[in-house]
Design a protein around this motif. Structure first.
Motif, PDB file in Angstrom:
ATOM      1  N   GLU A  77       1.021  -1.279  -0.016  1.00 47.29           N
ATOM      2  CA  GLU A  77       0.170  -0.050  -0.016  1.00 47.29           C
ATOM      3  C   GLU A  77       0.817   1.229   0.154  1.00 47.29           C
ATOM      4  OE1 GLU A  77      -0.196  -2.627   2.118  1.00 47.29           O
ATOM      5  OE2 GLU A  77      -2.207  -3.286   1.948  1.00 47.29           O
ATOM      6  N   SER A  78       1.960   1.171   0.526  1.00 45.38           N
ATOM      7  CA  SER A  78       2.808   2.476   0.964  1.00 45.38           C
ATOM      8  C   SER A  78       4.303   2.385   0.236  1.00 45.38           C
ATOM      9  CB  SER A  78       2.844   2.902   2.265  1.00 45.38           C
ATOM     10  OG  SER A  78       3.404   1.944   2.993  1.00 45.38           O
ATOM     11  N   THR A  79       4.724   3.391  -0.242  1.00 45.59           N
ATOM     12  CA  THR A  79       6.311   3.101  -0.435  1.00 45.59           C
ATOM     13  C   THR A  79       6.930   4.234   0.125  1.00 45.59           C
ATOM     14  OG1 THR A  79       6.237   4.635  -2.572  1.00 45.59           O
ATOM     15  CG2 THR A  79       5.752   2.268  -2.685  1.00 45.59           C
ATOM     16  N   ALA A 145       2.635  -7.833  -8.900  1.00 45.31           N
ATOM     17  CA  ALA A 145       2.573  -7.292  -7.079  1.00 45.31           C
ATOM     18  C   ALA A 145       1.723  -5.958  -7.512  1.00 45.31           C
ATOM     19  CB  ALA A 145       3.799  -6.754  -6.631  1.00 45.31           C
ATOM     20  N   ASN A 146       1.638  -5.295  -8.572  1.00 43.40           N
ATOM     21  CA  ASN A 146       0.901  -4.067  -8.705  1.00 43.40           C
ATOM     22  C   ASN A 146      -0.694  -4.394  -8.669  1.00 43.40           C
ATOM     23  OD1 ASN A 146       2.909  -2.325  -9.076  1.00 43.40           O
ATOM     24  ND2 ASN A 146       3.012  -3.128 -11.268  1.00 43.40           N
ATOM     25  N   LYS A 147      -0.989  -5.491  -9.202  1.00 45.67           N
ATOM     26  CA  LYS A 147      -2.346  -5.915  -9.022  1.00 45.67           C
ATOM     27  C   LYS A 147      -3.172  -6.278  -7.560  1.00 45.67           C
ATOM     28  CE  LYS A 147      -2.942  -7.831 -13.761  1.00 45.67           C
ATOM     29  NZ  LYS A 147      -2.166  -8.747 -14.392  1.00 45.67           N
ATOM     30  N   VAL A 148      -2.098  -6.229  -6.705  1.00 46.23           N
ATOM     31  CA  VAL A 148      -2.403  -6.461  -5.392  1.00 46.23           C
ATOM     32  C   VAL A 148      -2.680  -5.211  -4.549  1.00 46.23           C
ATOM     33  CG1 VAL A 148      -1.964  -7.728  -3.336  1.00 46.23           C
ATOM     34  CG2 VAL A 148      -1.129  -8.623  -5.412  1.00 46.23           C
ATOM     35  N   ASN A 149      -2.209  -4.239  -5.173  1.00 52.62           N
ATOM     36  CA  ASN A 149      -2.289  -2.910  -4.558  1.00 52.62           C
ATOM     37  C   ASN A 149      -3.861  -2.242  -4.701  1.00 52.62           C
ATOM     38  OD1 ASN A 149      -1.879  -0.262  -3.208  1.00 52.62           O
ATOM     39  ND2 ASN A 149      -0.696   0.266  -5.165  1.00 52.62           N
ATOM     40  N   ALA A 158      -7.775  -7.684  -2.966  1.00 55.66           N
ATOM     41  CA  ALA A 158      -6.298  -7.915  -2.945  1.00 55.66           C
ATOM     42  C   ALA A 158      -5.858  -9.291  -2.730  1.00 55.66           C
ATOM     43  CB  ALA A 158      -5.518  -6.914  -1.702  1.00 55.66           C
ATOM     44  N   PHE A 159      -6.422 -10.066  -1.868  1.00 53.19           N
ATOM     45  CA  PHE A 159      -5.850 -11.357  -1.658  1.00 53.19           C
ATOM     46  C   PHE A 159      -6.484 -12.144  -2.900  1.00 53.19           C
ATOM     47  CE2 PHE A 159      -4.682 -12.126   2.835  1.00 53.19           C
ATOM     48  CZ  PHE A 159      -5.044 -10.915   3.164  1.00 53.19           C
ATOM     49  N   GLN A 160      -7.437 -11.949  -3.473  1.00 46.68           N
ATOM     50  CA  GLN A 160      -7.971 -12.467  -4.720  1.00 46.68           C
ATOM     51  C   GLN A 160      -7.069 -12.321  -5.943  1.00 46.68           C
ATOM     52  OE1 GLN A 160     -11.961 -10.938  -4.464  1.00 46.68           O
ATOM     53  NE2 GLN A 160     -12.911 -12.943  -3.797  1.00 46.68           N
ATOM     54  N   ALA A 161      -6.694 -11.004  -5.924  1.00 46.54           N
ATOM     55  CA  ALA A 161      -5.619 -10.573  -7.063  1.00 46.54           C
ATOM     56  C   ALA A 161      -4.270 -11.425  -6.734  1.00 46.54           C
ATOM     57  CB  ALA A 161      -5.340  -9.325  -7.170  1.00 46.54           C
ATOM     58  N   ALA A 162      -4.091 -11.702  -5.502  1.00 45.38           N
ATOM     59  CA  ALA A 162      -2.674 -12.525  -5.223  1.00 45.38           C
ATOM     60  C   ALA A 162      -2.839 -14.067  -5.593  1.00 45.38           C
ATOM     61  CB  ALA A 162      -2.320 -12.379  -3.864  1.00 45.38           C
TER      62      ALA A 162
END
Ligand SMILES: [Zn+2]
Ligand SMILES: [Zn+2]
Length: 385
Positions: A77-79, A145-149, A158-162
């Protein structure tokens, strides 16, 4: 050049050759039950979220310590992008090649270039960091990894995307952020994750904290036992690596040292926690590690008993204590440490040593933990010379 010079030059070149000077150190834990014993830290941060090191450092650290697998799992979520932007202003070019980027795959990509050269297996992951419930979870083996954001309240997405990417997902530090703070709670949200194939493991150890509740859940709910550093700074600042201390890690029993095999092993729950000189795992694997680690150097009959020398060449010490069910005619230690990488002498006393063709000592390996508070029972058998 004379002959001495040639020999000297050859020797000098040999010392400098990368194959010799840079041999990868290894953590010495034996392969067992037909599997390769691999070591991994599946929860690490870099400057791409709130960590303090560049992704390549995570690989160099692992290489020096003999760790096989590193998952780079920055908070999705954060960078640090915004924090660094406020320090460097326009001097920081955001999208420059290799620079800071909002692309959540970048820390893995940067780490992986070094990992390939260093023969460390790097895994692309993220920490899905939502408020409790469901709290923090790592998703590893991601392809994007972007799809989980996803936006914060859309944690299910987020979990489904992962999971759609085939991710292995585990619950991090279940004791943190719980309400009330001192307890570890299993919420409805965790049941949803578990029932929908989106929770495959649980951190039984995070950093230096062992969580017996999480351990019990791992056993009851068939979750892989996971142990990680959750390291943010350099590993050497939290663990005395230079003095031989090992970081907290997950041991993975894989058919081969390959990405696919590691993934298969995790989904099959063939894991163990290694931290603070303790192994936490399933009985068959703990038993196999113990018996493949030690060997009997000699068993000498003495006037009043036996003297046994035991080798333990591994990096795991074994803390033994005497079990209840022993031959009453044998007197031996109450507790005994078989230190890592050393030989240990054990003395057993009895009135009539000549009457024994074989000696069995029933002990508990207290630091090989099968369930909360339950060490592994083992029998040490000696045949006198
Ligand atoms: Zn976390
Ligand atoms: Zn973390």
């Amino acid at each position: 050049m004379n002959r001495f010079g040639t020999v000297f030059l050859a020797f000098f070149l040999m010392m400098c050759s990368p194959g010799i000077a840079q041999d990868r150190p290894a953590i010495n834990i034996p392969d067992v039950l037909g599997f390769k014993t691999l070591t991994g830290d599946l929860h690490t941060h870099t400057v791409f979220s709130d960590g303090h090191v560049w992704p390549t450092i995570r690989i160099e650290e692992a290489w020096r310590e003999g760790i096989d697998i590193i998952a780079i799992t920055d908070h999705v979520e954060s960078t640090n992008l915004f924090r660094l932007k406020s320090v460097f202003g326009d001097d920081l070019e955001v999208d420059r090649e290799g620079g800071f980027s909002p692309d959540r795959n970048r820390p893995f990509e940067i780490a992986n270039e070094v990992a390939v050269r260093r023969d460390v297996v790097a895994l692309n992951g993220v920490e899905i960091s939502r408020t409790m419930p469901p709290g923090h979870h790592n998703a590893i083996f991601l392809t994007d990894a972007n799809k989980v954001n996803t936006p914060h309240p859309q944690w299910k997405e987020a979990f489904q995307a992962a999971r759609e990417q085939g991710a292995f997902i585990f619950w991090n530090h279940p004791a943190s952020f719980s309400y009330p703070e001192t307890t570890t709670l299993w919420w409805e949200e965790h049941s949803w994750l578990h029932e929908n194939d989106m929770m495959h493991g649980i951190e039984v150890v995070n950093g230096r904290n062992y969580n017996p509740v999480a351990h019990q859940w791992a056993l009851e709910k068939n979750l892989a036992i996971i142990a990680n550093t959750d390291i943010h700074g350099p590993v050497g600042m939290s663990y005395a690596i230079h003095e031989g201390e090992k970081r907290t890690m997950t041991i993975i029993f894989a058919k081969e040292r390959s990405l696919d095999s590691i993934k298969e092993a995790l989904f099959a729950r063939r894991t163990m926690a290694f931290f603070d000189n303790k192994l936490i795992g399933h009985r068959d694997f703990l038993d196999a590690i113990f018996h493949n680690s030690i060997s009997i150097e000699s068993v000498r009959r003495t006037e009043n008993g036996f003297q046994v020398i035991i080798n333990n060449p591994t990096d795991v010490p074994f803390e033994l204590s005497r079990a209840e069910n022993n031959d009453a005619a044998l007197t031996f230690f109450e507790t005994k440490l078989l230190p890592a990488g050393k030989q240990t002498t054990i003395r057993i006393y009895t009135d009539n040593p000549d009457s024994y063709s074989r000696v069995d000592l029933n002990v508990i390996a207290d630091n090989l933990i099968m369930a909360p508070g339950e060490g592994l029972p083992v029998t040490l058998s000696f045949i006198p010379e």
